[in-house]
Design an enzyme around this catalytic site. Structure first.
Site, PDB file in Angstrom:
ATOM      1  N   GLU A   1      37.691  34.121  29.048  1.00  0.00           N
ATOM      2  CA  GLU A   1      36.416  34.153  28.885  1.00  0.00           C
ATOM      3  C   GLU A   1      35.904  34.846  27.746  1.00  0.00           C
ATOM      4  O   GLU A   1      36.169  35.971  27.368  1.00  0.00           O
ATOM      5  CB  GLU A   1      35.593  34.838  30.034  1.00  0.00           C
ATOM      6  CG  GLU A   1      35.282  34.069  31.238  1.00  0.00           C
ATOM      7  CD  GLU A   1      34.868  35.258  32.211  1.00  0.00           C
ATOM      8  OE1 GLU A   1      35.093  36.040  32.483  1.00  0.00           O
ATOM      9  OE2 GLU A   1      33.700  34.588  32.855  1.00  0.00           O
TER      10      GLU A   1
ATOM     11  N   CYS B   1      29.158  33.718  34.297  1.00  0.00           N
ATOM     12  CA  CYS B   1      30.185  33.489  34.499  1.00  0.00           C
ATOM     13  C   CYS B   1      30.658  31.931  34.723  1.00  0.00           C
ATOM     14  O   CYS B   1      31.849  31.351  34.675  1.00  0.00           O
ATOM     15  CB  CYS B   1      30.761  34.105  35.747  1.00  0.00           C
ATOM     16  SG  CYS B   1      29.149  33.699  37.047  1.00  0.00           S
TER      17      CYS B   1
HETATM   18  P1  NAD Z   1      33.498  44.514  35.695  1.00  0.00           P
HETATM   19  O1  NAD Z   1      34.649  43.774  36.726  1.00  0.00           O
HETATM   20  O2  NAD Z   1      34.082  45.069  34.481  1.00  0.00           O
HETATM   21  O3  NAD Z   1      32.544  45.099  36.560  1.00  0.00           O
HETATM   22  C1  NAD Z   1      31.839  44.697  37.559  1.00  0.00           C
HETATM   23  C2  NAD Z   1      31.535  45.813  38.369  1.00  0.00           C
HETATM   24  O4  NAD Z   1      32.599  46.469  38.777  1.00  0.00           O
HETATM   25  C3  NAD Z   1      30.662  46.865  37.812  1.00  0.00           C
HETATM   26  O5  NAD Z   1      29.787  47.470  38.659  1.00  0.00           O
HETATM   27  C4  NAD Z   1      31.612  48.050  37.500  1.00  0.00           C
HETATM   28  O6  NAD Z   1      31.183  49.265  37.391  1.00  0.00           O
HETATM   29  C5  NAD Z   1      32.663  47.873  38.551  1.00  0.00           C
HETATM   30  N1  NAD Z   1      34.053  48.183  38.131  1.00  0.00           N
HETATM   31  C6  NAD Z   1      34.728  47.950  37.092  1.00  0.00           C
HETATM   32  N2  NAD Z   1      35.835  48.530  37.292  1.00  0.00           N
HETATM   33  C7  NAD Z   1      36.068  49.095  38.516  1.00  0.00           C
HETATM   34  C8  NAD Z   1      36.950  49.901  39.094  1.00  0.00           C
HETATM   35  N3  NAD Z   1      38.164  50.109  38.758  1.00  0.00           N
HETATM   36  N4  NAD Z   1      36.597  50.563  40.433  1.00  0.00           N
HETATM   37  C9  NAD Z   1      35.560  50.108  40.852  1.00  0.00           C
HETATM   38  N5  NAD Z   1      34.546  49.285  40.398  1.00  0.00           N
HETATM   39  C10 NAD Z   1      34.742  49.017  39.081  1.00  0.00           C
HETATM   40  O7  NAD Z   1      32.819  43.083  35.159  1.00  0.00           O
HETATM   41  P2  NAD Z   1      31.458  43.147  34.235  1.00  0.00           P
HETATM   42  O8  NAD Z   1      32.283  43.254  32.644  1.00  0.00           O
HETATM   43  O9  NAD Z   1      30.596  43.874  34.354  1.00  0.00           O
HETATM   44  O10 NAD Z   1      31.125  41.668  34.359  1.00  0.00           O
HETATM   45  C11 NAD Z   1      31.593  40.650  33.638  1.00  0.00           C
HETATM   46  C12 NAD Z   1      32.518  39.546  34.427  1.00  0.00           C
HETATM   47  O11 NAD Z   1      31.855  39.331  35.690  1.00  0.00           O
HETATM   48  C13 NAD Z   1      32.933  38.433  34.041  1.00  0.00           C
HETATM   49  O12 NAD Z   1      34.318  38.166  34.207  1.00  0.00           O
HETATM   50  C14 NAD Z   1      32.222  37.261  34.577  1.00  0.00           C
HETATM   51  O13 NAD Z   1      32.750  36.092  34.609  1.00  0.00           O
HETATM   52  C15 NAD Z   1      32.101  37.726  36.148  1.00  0.00           C
HETATM   53  N6  NAD Z   1      30.975  37.408  36.875  1.00  0.00           N
HETATM   54  C16 NAD Z   1      31.349  36.540  37.747  1.00  0.00           C
HETATM   55  C17 NAD Z   1      30.180  35.982  38.533  1.00  0.00           C
HETATM   56  C18 NAD Z   1      30.781  34.940  39.803  1.00  0.00           C
HETATM   57  O14 NAD Z   1      29.672  34.875  40.405  1.00  0.00           O
HETATM   58  N7  NAD Z   1      31.756  34.656  39.916  1.00  0.00           N
HETATM   59  C19 NAD Z   1      28.924  36.093  38.220  1.00  0.00           C
HETATM   60  C20 NAD Z   1      28.591  36.987  37.065  1.00  0.00           C
HETATM   61  C21 NAD Z   1      29.708  37.654  36.516  1.00  0.00           C
END
Ligand code: NAD
Length: 490
Positions: A392, A294
């Protein structure tokens, strides 16, 4: 009792609820695959509302005793957990590589990074102070104490399968909260292994509960926590749309929220920069985890007078990066996490090229290695009309944008709804002072590409979320302040 495990001993494929490994109430499972090969590693319990509720029930039963444990008792458990993580760093690192794809050196590095938060918060557990408020009326004493918020639900992404969940569980347990958690569906095994070690370290039953779920079942499972008023806090790392959804859906029970969301980090190279240092800093910040972090620079702004030179220097270094499966010890970049990720990267590059970007390095899939590999890429002549300037990319692609003066660079850098990390290179101290103040971001790297530290507050502004992880501020998100007013003291 054994404390050092092989990777295969650490693979668990059930939920961990109330100190026990249990299958899903529904009996369902989903496959977890190796992104390097597409092979199934194991089938993991697929949790839904019933499993999420069982986890909350256990966390609620365990809360009073954990809240009332002495801080030094909670610290001792966290220190034992930290020691076990270090002792098993190789096995955990290999497991991260297996399910997430990053090279082993990076996987092992993630273990040490995640473990550093556990040690940090073990110490912080013993430093949760309150305040005696200067007396305002005779016979009355006022004070403020900090208390754990209660049950915390932790939801994490796949890109750092160990560090993201460790840096939520550690402060929660240090503060005296109990935890229910759900790791990402692509990478649940590392989190389950970590919970196994926490159990070995003496975390009492019910204090830490973890369920796995497929993408489909994650929604109802997490919704159960969002709507349960016993769950007092959501700590989430992931994408901005999901973060907003969690904030909306939890509003009815007014939970405390920490949201670490998406970024779109700018990286600015001014003409007074040490260009070699800027290239090295960009490589470190951009290509960690193959660009799937991220805080990865997503938009690189280079001042016109050094633009071509910087592009050439960068392209040479990027073209030399070794792409290979994590099992290859010389790998610097592994596979991307899944087909969706590869498709997005290819879409961004194709869109940019169709709008006039020049490919200085890479620019293609590496199909000979497998379906999830993309060549490290440098694109010149990037513009704000291209998709990669506002979304991103989350992959190994560096778009180079050109700018003429400082004001233009700052305007472009801030022209995004996101505000997580930002970076710039300059050797002019007055410029450094100006730019630091004007960048809209929670984190600023000044002549530095590697920013992560458990001692630093990590988090964003704008639509990158709120709350901070790590540092002396990190416990605040898991505590609430109680004001005590005692009368009749005269
Ligand atoms: P995501 O938001 O798709 O998923 C993250 C988590 O949320 C997973 O466990 C997923 O199963 C869960 N999830 C997804 N949809 C959901 C819903 N409707 N209800 C409940 N839970 C749900 O993200 P990703 O693709 O796994 O990760 C990548 C993203 O994370 C990127 O945007 C990245 O920038 C961000 N990120 C941010 C940080 C930070 O510290 N700011 C760190 C790492 C990653």
């Amino acid at each position: 009792m054994a404390t050092k495990f092989d990777m295969s001993d650490l693979i668990r494929n059930d939920h961990f609820i109330d100190g026990k490994w249990v299958a899903s109430a529904s009996g369902k499972r989903f496959d977890v695959t190796n992104p390097a090969t597409g092979e199934v590693i194991t089938a993991v319990a697929d949790g839904n509302e019933a499993d999420a509720r069982a986890a909350t029930d256990a966390a609620a039963r365990a809360f009073p005793a954990w809240r009332d444990a002495l801080p030094k008792e909670r610290a001792a458990v966290l220190h034992r957990w930290h020691a076990l993580m270090l002792e098993n760093a190789d096995a955990l690192g290999r497991l991260i590589s297996l399910e997430q794809g990053k090279p082993f050196a990076e996987g092992r590095g993630e273990v040490l990074y995640g473990a550093s938060y556990v040690a940090w918060f073990a110490d912080e557990a013993t430093r949760i102070y309150g305040d005696l408020i200067p007396q305002q009326q005779r016979g009355k004493r006022m004070s403020a104490v900090r208390e754990p918020v209660g049950i915390v639900a932790a939801i994490t992404p796949w890109n750092f399968p160990l560090a993201m969940i460790a840096r939520k569980i550690a402060p929660a347990l240090a503060a005296g909260c109990t935890v229910v958690g759900k790791p990402a569906e692509d990478t649940p095994l590392t989190a389950l292994a970590l919970v196994h070690l926490a159990h070995e370290a003496g975390v009492p039953p019910g204090v830490l509960n973890l369920i796995a779920a497929s993408r489909e079942n994650a929604v109802p499972a997490v919704a159960e926590w969002l709507h349960d008023s016993r769950v007092r806090k959501i700590t989430f790392t992931g994408s901005t749309p999901v973060g907003k959804y969690l904030a909306r859906e939890s509003a009815d029970t007014l939970k405390k929220l920490s949201l670490e969301l998406g970024g779109n980090a700018p990286f600015i190279v001014f003409d007074d920069a040490d260009l070699a240092a800027a290239v090295s800093g960009l490589l470190v910040s951009k290509f960690r985890n193959g660009g799937q972090t991220c805080v990865c620079p997503n938009r690189v702004y280079v001042q016109s007078s050094v633009y071509e030179k910087f592009g050439d220097m960068l392209a040479k270094r990027v073209a030399a990066l070794k792409v290979a499966p994590a099992t290859d010890p010389s790998a610097e970049i592994g596979p991307m996490i899944n087909a969706r990720a590869i498709d997005k990267i290819a879409r961004h590059v194709d869109d940019a090229v169709s709008k006039g970007a020049r490919v200085l390095a890479g620019g293609k899939r590496l199909t000979a290695l497998g379906s999830n590999y993309y060549a490290p890429t440098v694109l010149a002549d990037a513009t704000s009309t291209m998709q990669l300037s506002c979304e991103e990319t989350f992959g190994p692609v560096v778009p180079l944008f050109r700018f003429d003066d400082e004001a233009q660079a700052i305007r472009a850098a801030n022209d995004t709804p996101f505000g997580l990390a930002s970076y710039f290179y300059s050797q002019d101290i007055r410029r450094i002072d100006r730019v630091v103040r004007r960048l809209e971001a929670g984190i600023v790297g000044i002549n530095e590409g590697a920013l992560a530290s458990e001692a630093a507050p990590f988090g964003g502004v704008k639509e990158s979320g709120y709350g901070r992880e790590g540092s002396k501020y990190g416990l605040d998100d898991y505590l609430s302040i109680k004001y005590l007013c005692q009368g009749g003291l005269e």
